[in-house]
Scaffold this active site. Structure first.
Site, PDB file in Angstrom:
ATOM      1  N   LYS A 184       1.002  -1.079   0.131  1.00 48.53           N
ATOM      2  CA  LYS A 184      -0.038   0.106   0.093  1.00 48.53           C
ATOM      3  C   LYS A 184       1.045   1.168   0.021  1.00 48.53           C
ATOM      4  O   LYS A 184       2.127   1.172   0.207  1.00 48.53           O
ATOM      5  CB  LYS A 184      -0.950   0.066   1.309  1.00 48.53           C
ATOM      6  CG  LYS A 184      -2.029  -1.263   1.040  1.00 48.53           C
ATOM      7  CD  LYS A 184      -2.925  -1.163   0.122  1.00 48.53           C
ATOM      8  CE  LYS A 184      -3.951  -2.090   0.239  1.00 48.53           C
ATOM      9  NZ  LYS A 184      -3.489  -3.567  -0.266  1.00 48.53           N
TER      10      LYS A 184
HETATM   11  C1  LIG Z   1      -9.833  -3.193  -1.308  1.00 46.26           C
HETATM   12  C2  LIG Z   1      -9.071  -3.994  -0.198  1.00 46.26           C
HETATM   13  N1  LIG Z   1      -9.987  -4.469   1.057  1.00 46.26           N
HETATM   14  C3  LIG Z   1      -9.471  -5.005   2.047  1.00 46.26           C
HETATM   15  C4  LIG Z   1      -7.995  -5.537   2.277  1.00 46.26           C
HETATM   16  C5  LIG Z   1      -7.479  -6.389   3.099  1.00 46.26           C
HETATM   17  O1  LIG Z   1      -6.223  -5.639   3.682  1.00 46.26           O
HETATM   18  P1  LIG Z   1      -5.261  -6.546   4.566  1.00 46.26           P
HETATM   19  O2  LIG Z   1      -4.568  -7.104   3.415  1.00 46.26           O
HETATM   20  O3  LIG Z   1      -4.418  -5.742   5.089  1.00 46.26           O
HETATM   21  O4  LIG Z   1      -6.066  -7.522   5.336  1.00 46.26           O
HETATM   22  C6  LIG Z   1      -7.259  -5.092   0.738  1.00 46.26           C
HETATM   23  C7  LIG Z   1      -5.926  -5.541   0.929  1.00 46.26           C
HETATM   24  O5  LIG Z   1      -5.237  -5.520  -0.214  1.00 46.26           O
HETATM   25  C8  LIG Z   1      -7.710  -4.487  -0.088  1.00 46.26           C
HETATM   26  O6  LIG Z   1      -7.053  -4.111  -1.301  1.00 46.26           O
END
Ligand SMILES: Cc1ncc(COP(=O)(O)O)c(C=O)c1O
Length: 364
Positions: A184
């Site tokens: 990110k």
């Molecule tokens: C749109 C979206 N929602 C939720 C998530 C979930 O985040 P995490 O990978 O930190 O659990 C991501 C992660 O890539 C995402 O791109």
């Protein structure tokens, strides 16, 4: 080879910037400490202009806990999109609620005009996803939510720093969820996540869930989980926060060059945001005719690209039973979206990518 992204850092940056942070934690033994996390939460809430921010160990937990804090559970329905990372729908389903997929607009974001027809007595919330770092039509979505007494939860995992009418994502709904995953724009070194809200009750409930449901060191209020952001990650995130505006600026400049150079390629459509939206380009996605062939052509020219996402959620096994007949654009765009490198690429490399794209279509 132009790589899609390179997460490595230089040894100079490691020695000068990262190593002292880690050393400090090892020397003081503050591995699970409130101070680094609190500093990060304070920075984050000030940045998003919200009253509260609660750091967690993933964006997925941020989504799960945000839904739980609003009382969403068994058989409730949550309207979201199918063109997201699976975590969005997983979080809903994990709580035994049901994701209901709305179709998307030309910008690959939830089409607010398609939301009302999906509302039933079981609908509890709308969960728009600010995909790519773009921002959904929040005024219209909040208006629909107000009319039908629904909660709005932003999936802001990809949109740190993006703004809507000068307001940051994370401050545009009841509660918002961010990911701090290494990919990110504000990136940790392991999984991490954070929720933002202006609602004290929601923030205090999530603070308890992340720590066993404990009210304080000794007294437990309910059965919770362990979902703390670790100190090393928090210390590095604090450090990287200072670089965020520069990262965003670099991405916007690169996206602008792509947009300019691709504007007269008929077979390519770029994402066009309204003037009051600041898109921060976690990803740079185009819609391309003959996507598979173009991707292969670029690969042969030494350019790595990705697809976000090659399989929409409604096509994943656990979600294939959910009604998807109305997802016209979702299905159409799934076949022609292509993500070009934006993170580490130089302007000259962008010119080369666009030259290759032009050559590809001319040669057809
Ligand atoms: C749109 C979206 N929602 C939720 C998530 C979930 O985040 P995490 O990978 O930190 O659990 C991501 C992660 O890539 C995402 O791109």
């Amino acid at each position: 080879m132009i790589k899609y992204i390179d997460l490595g850092i230089s040894s100079k940056e490691y020695e000068e910037e990262i190593s002292p942070l880690i050393k400090d934690i090892f020397l003081t033994g503050q591995f699970i400490s409130d101070s680094y996390v609190k500093e990060f939460e304070d920075k984050f809430k000030n940045y998003c202009n919200t009253k509260y921010a609660v750091a967690l160990n993933s964006g997925t937990d941020a989504l799960i806990f945000a839904l739980m804090s609003l009382g969403i559970g068994q058989d409730d329905e949550v309207i979201t999109v199918s063109n997201s990372f699976i975590a969005t729908a997983n979080a809903i389903s994990y709580l035994k609620a049901k994701p209901i997929f709305a179709d998307i607009n030309d910008n690959l974001l939830i089409d607010y005009k398609k939301i009302e027809e999906l509302i039933t007595p079981k609908t509890k919330a709308i969960l728009p996803v600010h995909l790519m770092g773009a921002v959904c039509d929040m005024d219209e979505i909040n208006k629909i939510a107000k009319k039908h007494k629904l909660f709005v939860i932003e999936d802001a995992a990809q949109s740190i720093g993006s703004t809507y009418k000068k307001m940051k994502t994370g401050s545009l709904s009841d509660i918002a969820c961010f990911s701090l995953h290494p990919l990110k724009n504000l990136s940790g070194i392991t999984d991490g996540g954070i929720v933002t809200t202006n609602n004290k009750q929601l923030a205090s409930y999530i603070k308890k869930i992340r720590n066993h449901g404990l009210k304080n060191r000794d007294f437990q209020e309910f059965i919770g989980r362990v979902s703390r952001l670790n100190s090393i990650n928090a210390a590095i995130l604090n450090h990287r926060f200072d670089k965020l505006e520069n990262i965003i600026k670099n991405r916007i400049e690169r996206a602008k060059l792509y947009n300019d150079l691709l504007s007269n390629v008929q077979e390519i459509k770029t994402i066009k945001m309204k003037s009051y939206i600041k898109h921060t380009y976690h990803t740079y996605i185009i819609k391309a005719e003959k996507r598979e062939k173009l991707q292969e052509y670029l690969q042969n020219k030494g350019i790595e690209t990705k697809i976000h996402y090659p399989i929409s959620i409604h096509n994943q096994k656990p979600f294939s039973h959910i009604n998807n007949q109305h997802l016209i654009n979702t299905k159409k765009f799934e076949k022609n979206i292509l993500t070009l490198p934006i993170a580490n690429i130089t302007f000259d490399e962008i010119r080369y990518v666009c030259k290759c794209i032009n050559e590809f279509y001319k040669g057809l």
